[in-house]
Scaffold this motif. Structure first.
Motif, mmCIF file in Angstrom:
data_model
loop_
_atom_site.group_PDB
_atom_site.id
_atom_site.type_symbol
_atom_site.label_atom_id
_atom_site.label_comp_id
_atom_site.label_asym_id
_atom_site.label_seq_id
_atom_site.Cartn_x
_atom_site.Cartn_y
_atom_site.Cartn_z
ATOM 1 N N LEU A 80 0.823 -1.205 0.000
ATOM 2 C CA LEU A 80 0.000 0.000 0.000
ATOM 3 C C LEU A 80 0.859 1.259 0.000
ATOM 4 N N ASN A 84 -11.496 -0.624 -2.893
ATOM 5 C CA ASN A 84 -10.871 0.678 -2.672
ATOM 6 C C ASN A 84 -9.356 0.704 -2.797
ATOM 7 N N THR A 85 -8.708 -0.442 -2.770
ATOM 8 C CA THR A 85 -7.255 -0.435 -2.928
ATOM 9 C C THR A 85 -6.882 -1.359 -4.073
ATOM 10 N N HIS A 86 -5.591 -1.419 -4.362
ATOM 11 C CA HIS A 86 -5.164 -2.308 -5.438
ATOM 12 C C HIS A 86 -4.811 -3.698 -4.908
ATOM 13 N N LYS A 96 -2.406 5.377 -1.436
ATOM 14 C CA LYS A 96 -3.303 4.235 -1.599
ATOM 15 C C LYS A 96 -4.220 4.040 -0.398
ATOM 16 N N TYR A 156 -3.621 1.221 5.993
ATOM 17 C CA TYR A 156 -4.822 1.081 5.159
ATOM 18 C C TYR A 156 -5.618 2.388 5.173
ATOM 19 N N VAL A 169 -7.701 7.774 -0.957
ATOM 20 C CA VAL A 169 -8.464 7.290 -2.112
ATOM 21 C C VAL A 169 -9.825 7.975 -2.167
#
Lengths: 386, 370, 244
Positions: free
Chosen positions: A223, B93-95, A279, A273, A284
């Motif tokens: 991330l 929402n993330t990769h 990320k 996160y 996001v």
């Protein structure tokens, strides 16, 4: 700090690093769940090895159990090839069956195998310092430290020797094969290293938490960066921090060390996160909001560019004809005005020269996907950073 | 106790009856709902959810101090759902890919759960005896009220399944199309996920966190091999599940030191193995047999073609030829010749063969196809 | 003036971070057989999906005979890309075609005799009646595509959207599908097809839309299907001699 305390932390840190390195490649190769499968299915191998060697740290046991891990991978791949079930079902069928066999072997021979089913899931890190390596009466330290240390050294050696090959095959299997690095060899090499690491770590942290040690540091690092080297370093740092932090958390709560290490891993992951600069969830969501406005802005500018007729350029048309969802048209108009891209006269919106230039450049980028058109726009707009 | 004695006891011993009924119902409902997980390619979601349920159980105990399994299962349900939706959020929402998300939720939730469990065990007032069973399951702890709850949940999910049968089938097969027809796909989707989580949660006490996913997958994967009809597949999966439950309980009750969960899983795995090998439509054995048969058929046809090439050089197609000129032809044996006679493609007269009109026609068809 | 079957106004769609359709305006007249052409990644499938409400657009509006799609579902049928579903799903050809009736049935109601009859008729029309009880994985690519077409036919709609119906099918199936499409047009239906093979555009279609993120051109094949528009759409200097 007493010596056993230091030793436990040392062992935990070595296990964490040894797990984090193959974990990075598993996560990047979308094979994270293979670690779950291996960690469960090696159990019958470990029990069988224990019958033969009566020593959980024996290299023979580790090899035998690691072979079970590789067999799992082969079995899963065989079932996948038959096409009878989907890929993930194949994994989901193989490891519970093998794990069940292992559990039953333990419970049937409870008197012979000094293994506890709970320990299978949790490991016994707290007891690790008491199993010493004695060579002709000399105390060389805890056995499991030696075992994991050697596994770590082998892993590091292989990583150093095959870094280039691993990198290429992870990001482009086709190119890798074309360059002459057999993807099959690398695949099974990685599987073997993972299996050995899992077996070695099993004693310390148990079947399921070894999965956390493999996946969580790598996922957390992923991330934060896309650079393989940085990702490896970050994973190692996260692994060690969790190992040390987890030990003290367990000390504080008087609870399982392995469980605490995982909880710390989870906490670190959660922090990243949410808060990772690019990320992370907050970034996001913020970017998505910005993008929505910016895409709307661009749609709006493009619309002005496409339509010369006055009815299409009337400010009320924004609301009635272009069906803005979720974004208020005022925000869009405000943004456009702030950037001197439009002028509004008598409720009629017109594109300025700057707005026209911007629209052309953006359009060219969208159509050709070539970055050089928009280099200088990038810093102002999120839209083009994807 | 032998298996025979067990089944005799089943009808007289109340406790044994309750336990067996419980595992049977559990097997049926997980088999039924597991079919959805398998068909949605979400086989491993069950694994993640069942592990994710553990901290819920521990927290429910910490907050309420209750030993009552129903209270604990509500905790499991909440944290299981939390895990399921977090996986979805992470992928969206993330990769991070689905496998990483599943692995993370599985191991991190479980680790937290273990931390809490070991913490609870050291509490002075801990009547913790009950919590360990959620790891590997203990069918022996099932009581009548547990079974009633299982029955109720099974009845509700069966009702929902039948009610929305058409919608479920449509969504499983073609989600985009479902949307264009005007169905709310998110609603159907959430409904399916919700019931899968419920099935997992009610199984935790019997089979345990670690092996629960196999209860979802194995009956469904076995059932898929025997049928090409969704309704039959779900029915069969329920049957396999129920049977694994009963038989697994029986074996574990009659032997000492065999926990129920792993035995049930192994019985279910045995069904999978049998189905993979012996199912008539898809099984590996029959696939191999069909493959061999096709190959033999092909060789036979090749021989016929060769004979045709000889026969057509004569005006009379049934002109006899010596058998030995076939000897050089690859794949020809005395046996294949006999098979051709049986098919009435050729007639055999001593060491001479001659083609029949039927054989000639067959060979001509072969030519026109290529 | 001819009726407009599908109208698209200022439609903009973005997938994740990447815009894929920009400010599209389209007015598709009733009764045309239209191809949507454009390079890979031009947003052809996305356009159809946005019209059908599978994807949410960022801006713009859609009209089906002048009304929002939600009110006009019964007038629209959809043939998705063949690769979008799992063909190993345990169901039969007839069952898949029956799914076409689910929309008009609505929630919970089960298909009955009338629906089965309609499905059988549609199977007949695509020449798949003998395969009605066949498991879908045992059908060839062309046969699977016919099943999808039959499912759309059952919907008995006024407008048909098809996403690459000729992909991975044999020549016979392609001809059969084209015949059905032409028949649909004859009965006044509107057919909109995402199409790949430029060579066959003049033969199969009478209307065409060039798409590459933006709309390049739309109109009758006879007037706008030319090298100029092809070059604009495909970027490179596109020279094919399409006049036969």
């Amino acid at each position: 700090m007493s010596t056993p305390q230091i030793e436990i932390q040392l062992i935990a840190a070595v296990v964490a690093v040894a797990c984090a390195i193959p974990g990075v490649f598993l996560v990047l190769r979308k094979m994270a769940l293979i670690s779950d499968a291996i960690s469960h299915s090696i159990l019958p191998g470990i029990v069988l090895g224990f019958f033969l060697t009566h020593d959980l740290n024996s290299p023979w046991l580790i090899l035998l159990a690691a072979v079970t891990g590789v067999i799992t991978v082969v079995l899963v791949e065989f079932i996948q090839k038959t096409g009878l079930v989907k890929e993930d079902t194949a994994i989901g069928l193989v490891f519970p069956a093998l794990f069940s066999i292992g559990v039953l072997m333990i419970s049937r021979n409870a008197s012979d195998v000094h293994m506890d089913v709970d320990a299978v899931l949790l490991g016994e890190l707290a007891f690790a310092p008491f199993d010493r390596l004695l060579v002709s009466g000399m105390d060389l330290g805890p056995k499991s430290l030696w075992v994991m240390g050697i596994i770590l050294l082998i892993t590091l050696g292989l990583l150093w020797a095959f870094f280039k090959e691993l990198k290429v095959s992870t990001f482009d299997a086709g190119l890798s094969a074309a360059l002459g690095f057999s993807p099959v060899v690398l695949h099974y090499g990685l599987m073997s290293v993972s299996s050995i690491t899992v077996v070695g770590a099993f004693d310390a942290v148990g079947a399921i938490l070894v999965v956390a040690l493999m996946i969580a540091p790598a996922a957390t690092a992923y991330l934060l960066t896309h650079d393989l080297k940085k990702m490896l370093w970050l994973s190692v740092i996260f692994g060690i921090s969790a190992a040390i932090g987890g030990y003290w958390l367990a000390h504080l709560l008087d609870a399982s060390i392995a469980g605490s290490i995982t909880a710390v891993l989870g906490f670190i992951f959660l922090l990243v996160y949410w808060f990772a600069p690019n990320k992370g969830i907050i970034a996001v969501l913020y970017r998505k909001r910005q993008q929505r406005i910016e895409v709307s802005l661009l749609t709006f500018l493009l619309h002005l560019n496409n339509h010369q007729e006055e009815s299409e350029r009337h400010i009320n048309h924004l609301n009635e004809h272009i069906n803005w969802q979720k974004v208020r048209s005022e925000a869009v108009v405000k943004l456009a005005l702030e950037n001197n891209m439009i002028t509004v006269e008598d409720q009629l919106v017109s594109l300025t020269d700057k707005g026209k230039e911007f629209t052309d450049l953006a359009l060219e980028y969208i159509l050709t996907n070539k970055d050089e058109h928009i280099e200088h726009l990038k810093k102002d707009f999120f839209l083009f950073r994807g | 106790m032998s298996l025979g004695e067990y089944f005799e006891l089943l009808f007289t011993d109340y406790t044994l009856g309750v336990i067996t009924l419980g595992t049977a119902i559990l097997g049926a409902v997980t088999g039924m709902l597991g079919s959805f997980a398998v068909l949605r390619k979400q086989s491993l979601l069950g694994d993640a959810i069942s592990h994710a349920a553990l901290p819920g159980i521990a927290l429910a105990f910490l907050f309420t101090g209750a030993k009552d399994s129903n209270v604990l299962l509500i905790g499991a349900l909440i944290s299981g759902l939390l895990g399921a939706f977090w996986i979805r959020g992470m992928v969206k929402n993330t990769h991070l890919k689905a496998d990483t998300a599943l692995g993370l939720v599985l191991s991190l939730f479980f680790g937290l759960g273990m931390l809490l469990l070991t913490y609870i065990q050291k509490l002075p007032n801990a009547n913790q005896a009950g919590l360990d069973k959620y790891l590997f399951g203990q069918a022996a702890t099932l009581v009548a009220s547990d079974v009633w709850i299982m029955v109720a949940i099974t009845a509700v999910s069966l009702f929902i399944l039948l009610l929305f049968w058409k919608e479920f089938k449509l969504l499983l097969f073609d989600a985009d199309y479902t949307k264009t027809l005007g169905f709310n796909t998110r609603f159907i989707d959430t409904l399916i996920t919700f019931f899968i989580v419920i099935a997992i949660v009610i199984g935790l006490q019997t089979v345990g966190v670690v092996l629960m996913s196999a209860m979802l997958l194995a009956p469904a994967a076995a059932a898929r091999q025997w049928t090409n009809k969704l309704s039959v597949m779900i029915g069969l999966a329920a049957f396999f599940g129920a049977f694994s439950g009963v038989f697994g309980t029986a074996i574990s009750a009659t032997q000492s030191n065999l926990s129920t969960g792993p035995v049930i899983v192994l019985v279910a795995a045995f069904f999978v193995l049998i189905s993979f090998v012996f199912s008539p439509g898809r099984g590996l054995l029959f696939r191999e047999i069909r493959f061999q048969k096709n190959r033999r058929e092909l060789e036979l046809k090749k021989t016929l073609q060769f004979m045709y090439s000889i026969a057509k050089t004569h005006e009379d197609i049934s002109h006899p030829h010596a058998v030995k000129i076939l000897n050089n032809f690859q794949g020809f044996t005395r046996k294949t010749l006999q098979q051709m006679v049986d098919k009435k493609w050729v007639t055999l007269d001593g060491t001479m063969w001659s083609m029949t009109a039927l054989g000639y026609e067959e060979a001509e068809n072969l030519y026109s196809q290529t | 003036m001819e009726k407009i079957a599908v109208s698209v106004d200022d439609l903009t769609v973005a997938y994740n971070y990447k815009p894929v359709l920009w400010d599209i305006d389209l007015a598709i007249p009733e009764g045309v057989l239209m191809a949507i052409v454009g390079p890979n990644g031009a947003g052809k499938s996305t356009l159809i999906k946005a019209i059908l409400g599978i994807i949410d657009p960022i801006a713009g509006s859609i009209g089906i005979y002048g009304k929002p799609y939600e009110d006009q579902r019964q007038k629209v049928a959809y043939v998705p890309q063949k690769g979008s579903v799992d063909w190993d799903f345990p169901t039969t050809a007839l069952d898949v075609v029956m799914m076409g009736t689910y929309g008009s049935l609505g929630w919970i109601k089960r298909p009955g005799k009338a629906q089965k009859k309609a499905a059988l008729e549609a199977l007949e029309k695509v020449g798949m009646l003998p395969f009605k009880n066949r498991q879908i994985s045992q059908l060839s690519g062309g046969q699977q595509q016919r099943i999808f077409l039959a499912r759309a036919l059952v919907q008995n709609a006024a407008i048909y959207f098809m996403d690459e119906p000729f992909q991975g099918v044999d020549a016979t199936t392609e001809k059969a599908i084209v015949n059905i499409l032409k028949e649909l047009r004859k009965t006044g239906k509107t057919v909109i097809v995402v199409h790949h093979d430029l060579q066959t555009v003049p033969e199969y279609f009478d209307w065409v839309t060039f798409l590459n993120v933006k709309k390049i051109a739309t109109g009758p094949v006879s007037t706008i299907f030319n090298d100029d528009n092809l070059t604009k759409t495909y970027g490179i200097n596109y020279k094919v001699s399409l006049q036969q």
